[in-house]
Design a protein around this motif. Structure first.
Motif, PDB file in Angstrom:
ATOM      1  N   VAL A  23       0.835  -1.207   0.000  1.00  0.00           N
ATOM      2  CA  VAL A  23       0.000   0.000   0.000  1.00  0.00           C
ATOM      3  C   VAL A  23       0.866   1.252   0.000  1.00  0.00           C
ATOM      4  O   VAL A  23       0.611   2.186  -0.771  1.00  0.00           O
ATOM      5  CB  VAL A  23      -0.967  -0.012   1.205  1.00  0.00           C
ATOM      6  CG1 VAL A  23      -1.608   1.339   1.398  1.00  0.00           C
ATOM      7  CG2 VAL A  23      -2.029  -1.066   1.007  1.00  0.00           C
ATOM      8  N   SER A  24       1.894   1.296   0.827  1.00  0.00           N
ATOM      9  CA  SER A  24       2.688   2.522   0.926  1.00  0.00           C
ATOM     10  C   SER A  24       3.536   2.778  -0.315  1.00  0.00           C
ATOM     11  O   SER A  24       3.802   3.927  -0.647  1.00  0.00           O
ATOM     12  CB  SER A  24       3.567   2.481   2.164  1.00  0.00           C
ATOM     13  OG  SER A  24       4.547   1.484   2.041  1.00  0.00           O
ATOM     14  N   TRP A  25       3.962   1.734  -1.006  1.00  0.00           N
ATOM     15  CA  TRP A  25       4.811   1.937  -2.176  1.00  0.00           C
ATOM     16  C   TRP A  25       4.032   2.053  -3.478  1.00  0.00           C
ATOM     17  O   TRP A  25       4.460   2.749  -4.389  1.00  0.00           O
ATOM     18  CB  TRP A  25       5.825   0.802  -2.292  1.00  0.00           C
ATOM     19  CG  TRP A  25       6.948   0.959  -1.324  1.00  0.00           C
ATOM     20  CD1 TRP A  25       6.974   0.517  -0.035  1.00  0.00           C
ATOM     21  CD2 TRP A  25       8.181   1.636  -1.535  1.00  0.00           C
ATOM     22  NE1 TRP A  25       8.152   0.867   0.554  1.00  0.00           N
ATOM     23  CE2 TRP A  25       8.917   1.548  -0.343  1.00  0.00           C
ATOM     24  CE3 TRP A  25       8.734   2.287  -2.629  1.00  0.00           C
ATOM     25  CZ2 TRP A  25      10.175   2.103  -0.207  1.00  0.00           C
ATOM     26  CZ3 TRP A  25       9.999   2.836  -2.495  1.00  0.00           C
ATOM     27  CH2 TRP A  25      10.700   2.738  -1.290  1.00  0.00           C
ATOM     28  N   PHE A  26       2.894   1.349  -3.594  1.00  0.00           N
ATOM     29  CA  PHE A  26       2.221   1.276  -4.885  1.00  0.00           C
ATOM     30  C   PHE A  26       0.784   1.778  -4.885  1.00  0.00           C
ATOM     31  O   PHE A  26       0.260   2.143  -5.931  1.00  0.00           O
ATOM     32  CB  PHE A  26       2.239  -0.159  -5.419  1.00  0.00           C
ATOM     33  CG  PHE A  26       3.621  -0.731  -5.535  1.00  0.00           C
ATOM     34  CD1 PHE A  26       4.523  -0.234  -6.449  1.00  0.00           C
ATOM     35  CD2 PHE A  26       4.028  -1.750  -4.699  1.00  0.00           C
ATOM     36  CE1 PHE A  26       5.800  -0.753  -6.554  1.00  0.00           C
ATOM     37  CE2 PHE A  26       5.300  -2.285  -4.789  1.00  0.00           C
ATOM     38  CZ  PHE A  26       6.189  -1.782  -5.719  1.00  0.00           C
ATOM     39  N   TYR A  31      -5.413   4.223  -1.176  1.00  0.00           N
ATOM     40  CA  TYR A  31      -5.611   4.212   0.275  1.00  0.00           C
ATOM     41  C   TYR A  31      -6.142   5.553   0.768  1.00  0.00           C
ATOM     42  O   TYR A  31      -7.061   5.602   1.581  1.00  0.00           O
ATOM     43  CB  TYR A  31      -4.292   3.868   0.966  1.00  0.00           C
ATOM     44  CG  TYR A  31      -4.323   3.936   2.468  1.00  0.00           C
ATOM     45  CD1 TYR A  31      -5.029   2.995   3.220  1.00  0.00           C
ATOM     46  CD2 TYR A  31      -3.634   4.930   3.157  1.00  0.00           C
ATOM     47  CE1 TYR A  31      -5.046   3.053   4.610  1.00  0.00           C
ATOM     48  CE2 TYR A  31      -3.642   4.993   4.534  1.00  0.00           C
ATOM     49  CZ  TYR A  31      -4.346   4.052   5.253  1.00  0.00           C
ATOM     50  OH  TYR A  31      -4.369   4.109   6.619  1.00  0.00           O
ATOM     51  N   ASP A  32      -5.579   6.638   0.266  1.00  0.00           N
ATOM     52  CA  ASP A  32      -6.018   7.973   0.686  1.00  0.00           C
ATOM     53  C   ASP A  32      -7.458   8.261   0.272  1.00  0.00           C
ATOM     54  O   ASP A  32      -8.199   8.918   1.001  1.00  0.00           O
ATOM     55  CB  ASP A  32      -5.094   9.044   0.118  1.00  0.00           C
ATOM     56  CG  ASP A  32      -3.724   9.022   0.768  1.00  0.00           C
ATOM     57  OD1 ASP A  32      -3.613   8.496   1.897  1.00  0.00           O
ATOM     58  OD2 ASP A  32      -2.768   9.528   0.146  1.00  0.00           O
ATOM     59  N   SER A  33      -7.862   7.762  -0.893  1.00  0.00           N
ATOM     60  CA  SER A  33      -9.227   8.020  -1.351  1.00  0.00           C
ATOM     61  C   SER A  33     -10.231   7.008  -0.798  1.00  0.00           C
ATOM     62  O   SER A  33     -11.396   7.341  -0.606  1.00  0.00           O
ATOM     63  CB  SER A  33      -9.289   8.015  -2.875  1.00  0.00           C
ATOM     64  OG  SER A  33      -8.996   6.737  -3.381  1.00  0.00           O
ATOM     65  N   HIS A  41      -5.224   9.768  10.161  1.00  0.00           N
ATOM     66  CA  HIS A  41      -4.588   9.420  11.439  1.00  0.00           C
ATOM     67  C   HIS A  41      -3.450   8.414  11.275  1.00  0.00           C
ATOM     68  O   HIS A  41      -2.522   8.396  12.085  1.00  0.00           O
ATOM     69  CB  HIS A  41      -5.620   8.863  12.409  1.00  0.00           C
ATOM     70  CG  HIS A  41      -6.699   9.844  12.756  1.00  0.00           C
ATOM     71  ND1 HIS A  41      -6.464  10.973  13.514  1.00  0.00           N
ATOM     72  CD2 HIS A  41      -8.011   9.887  12.426  1.00  0.00           C
ATOM     73  CE1 HIS A  41      -7.579  11.656  13.648  1.00  0.00           C
ATOM     74  NE2 HIS A  41      -8.541  11.008  12.995  1.00  0.00           N
ATOM     75  N   PHE A  42      -3.547   7.550  10.272  1.00  0.00           N
ATOM     76  CA  PHE A  42      -2.528   6.525  10.016  1.00  0.00           C
ATOM     77  C   PHE A  42      -2.079   6.611   8.561  1.00  0.00           C
ATOM     78  O   PHE A  42      -2.497   5.806   7.726  1.00  0.00           O
ATOM     79  CB  PHE A  42      -3.076   5.117  10.305  1.00  0.00           C
ATOM     80  CG  PHE A  42      -3.526   4.924  11.710  1.00  0.00           C
ATOM     81  CD1 PHE A  42      -2.606   4.774  12.729  1.00  0.00           C
ATOM     82  CD2 PHE A  42      -4.876   4.890  12.021  1.00  0.00           C
ATOM     83  CE1 PHE A  42      -3.030   4.592  14.041  1.00  0.00           C
ATOM     84  CE2 PHE A  42      -5.304   4.708  13.318  1.00  0.00           C
ATOM     85  CZ  PHE A  42      -4.375   4.562  14.337  1.00  0.00           C
ATOM     86  N   PRO A  43      -1.221   7.570   8.233  1.00  0.00           N
ATOM     87  CA  PRO A  43      -0.794   7.707   6.841  1.00  0.00           C
ATOM     88  C   PRO A  43       0.120   6.554   6.426  1.00  0.00           C
ATOM     89  O   PRO A  43       0.907   6.042   7.223  1.00  0.00           O
ATOM     90  CB  PRO A  43      -0.038   9.029   6.835  1.00  0.00           C
ATOM     91  CG  PRO A  43       0.397   9.230   8.226  1.00  0.00           C
ATOM     92  CD  PRO A  43      -0.635   8.576   9.101  1.00  0.00           C
ATOM     93  N   ALA A  44      -0.017   6.154   5.177  1.00  0.00           N
ATOM     94  CA  ALA A  44       0.821   5.083   4.634  1.00  0.00           C
ATOM     95  C   ALA A  44       2.086   5.711   4.056  1.00  0.00           C
ATOM     96  O   ALA A  44       2.092   6.183   2.922  1.00  0.00           O
ATOM     97  CB  ALA A  44       0.059   4.306   3.572  1.00  0.00           C
ATOM     98  N   ALA A  47       8.658   5.366   4.780  1.00  0.00           N
ATOM     99  CA  ALA A  47       9.618   5.241   5.886  1.00  0.00           C
ATOM    100  C   ALA A  47       9.073   4.347   6.992  1.00  0.00           C
ATOM    101  O   ALA A  47       9.790   3.470   7.501  1.00  0.00           O
ATOM    102  CB  ALA A  47       9.956   6.618   6.434  1.00  0.00           C
ATOM    103  N   TRP A  48       7.828   4.557   7.397  1.00  0.00           N
ATOM    104  CA  TRP A  48       7.264   3.734   8.463  1.00  0.00           C
ATOM    105  C   TRP A  48       7.068   2.291   8.015  1.00  0.00           C
ATOM    106  O   TRP A  48       7.206   1.364   8.822  1.00  0.00           O
ATOM    107  CB  TRP A  48       5.955   4.314   8.973  1.00  0.00           C
ATOM    108  CG  TRP A  48       6.170   5.462   9.886  1.00  0.00           C
ATOM    109  CD1 TRP A  48       5.811   6.746   9.678  1.00  0.00           C
ATOM    110  CD2 TRP A  48       6.826   5.431  11.166  1.00  0.00           C
ATOM    111  NE1 TRP A  48       6.203   7.534  10.736  1.00  0.00           N
ATOM    112  CE2 TRP A  48       6.833   6.745  11.661  1.00  0.00           C
ATOM    113  CE3 TRP A  48       7.415   4.439  11.925  1.00  0.00           C
ATOM    114  CZ2 TRP A  48       7.398   7.082  12.883  1.00  0.00           C
ATOM    115  CZ3 TRP A  48       7.974   4.781  13.141  1.00  0.00           C
ATOM    116  CH2 TRP A  48       7.960   6.075  13.605  1.00  0.00           C
ATOM    117  N   SER A  49       6.772   2.080   6.745  1.00  0.00           N
ATOM    118  CA  SER A  49       6.627   0.692   6.287  1.00  0.00           C
ATOM    119  C   SER A  49       7.971  -0.023   6.288  1.00  0.00           C
ATOM    120  O   SER A  49       8.036  -1.227   6.549  1.00  0.00           O
ATOM    121  CB  SER A  49       5.978   0.647   4.903  1.00  0.00           C
ATOM    122  OG  SER A  49       6.810   1.231   3.930  1.00  0.00           O
ATOM    123  N   ILE A  50       9.057   0.688   6.026  1.00  0.00           N
ATOM    124  CA  ILE A  50      10.389   0.072   6.092  1.00  0.00           C
ATOM    125  C   ILE A  50      10.764  -0.227   7.538  1.00  0.00           C
ATOM    126  O   ILE A  50      11.332  -1.284   7.836  1.00  0.00           O
ATOM    127  CB  ILE A  50      11.431   0.958   5.392  1.00  0.00           C
ATOM    128  CG1 ILE A  50      11.168   0.959   3.889  1.00  0.00           C
ATOM    129  CG2 ILE A  50      12.843   0.514   5.695  1.00  0.00           C
ATOM    130  CD1 ILE A  50      12.024   1.902   3.097  1.00  0.00           C
TER     131      ILE A  50
END
Length: 71
Positions: A23-26, A31-33, A41-44, A47-50
């Protein structure tokens, strides 16, 4: 081969980690829409996914050394 609770939980965590990375890379725009209130509140972020991947791999290696994960 006997599965225990720790192994089952780690495999569930690994699946969640792979979903978060995907989700965070592709799929960040999707996800945002699709879930704007959750994304606020929980952005993808990449950096956090790594960080999540590194922690999951570290936990997996610790469980493997302890002989808990059946590969």
């Amino acid at each position: 081969m006997e599965f225990n609770l720790e192994a089952i939980l780690w495999y569930a965590l690994a699946v969640d980690c792979s979903f978060a990375l995907t989700v965070s890379w592709f799929l960040k725009d999707w996800y945002d829409s699709a879930a704007p209130s959750i994304a606020k509140h929980f952005p993808a972020t990449k950096a956090w996914s790594i960080v999540y991947l590194v922690l999951t791999l570290w936990l997996g290696s610790a469980l493997l050394r302890a002989g808990i994960l059946p590969w």
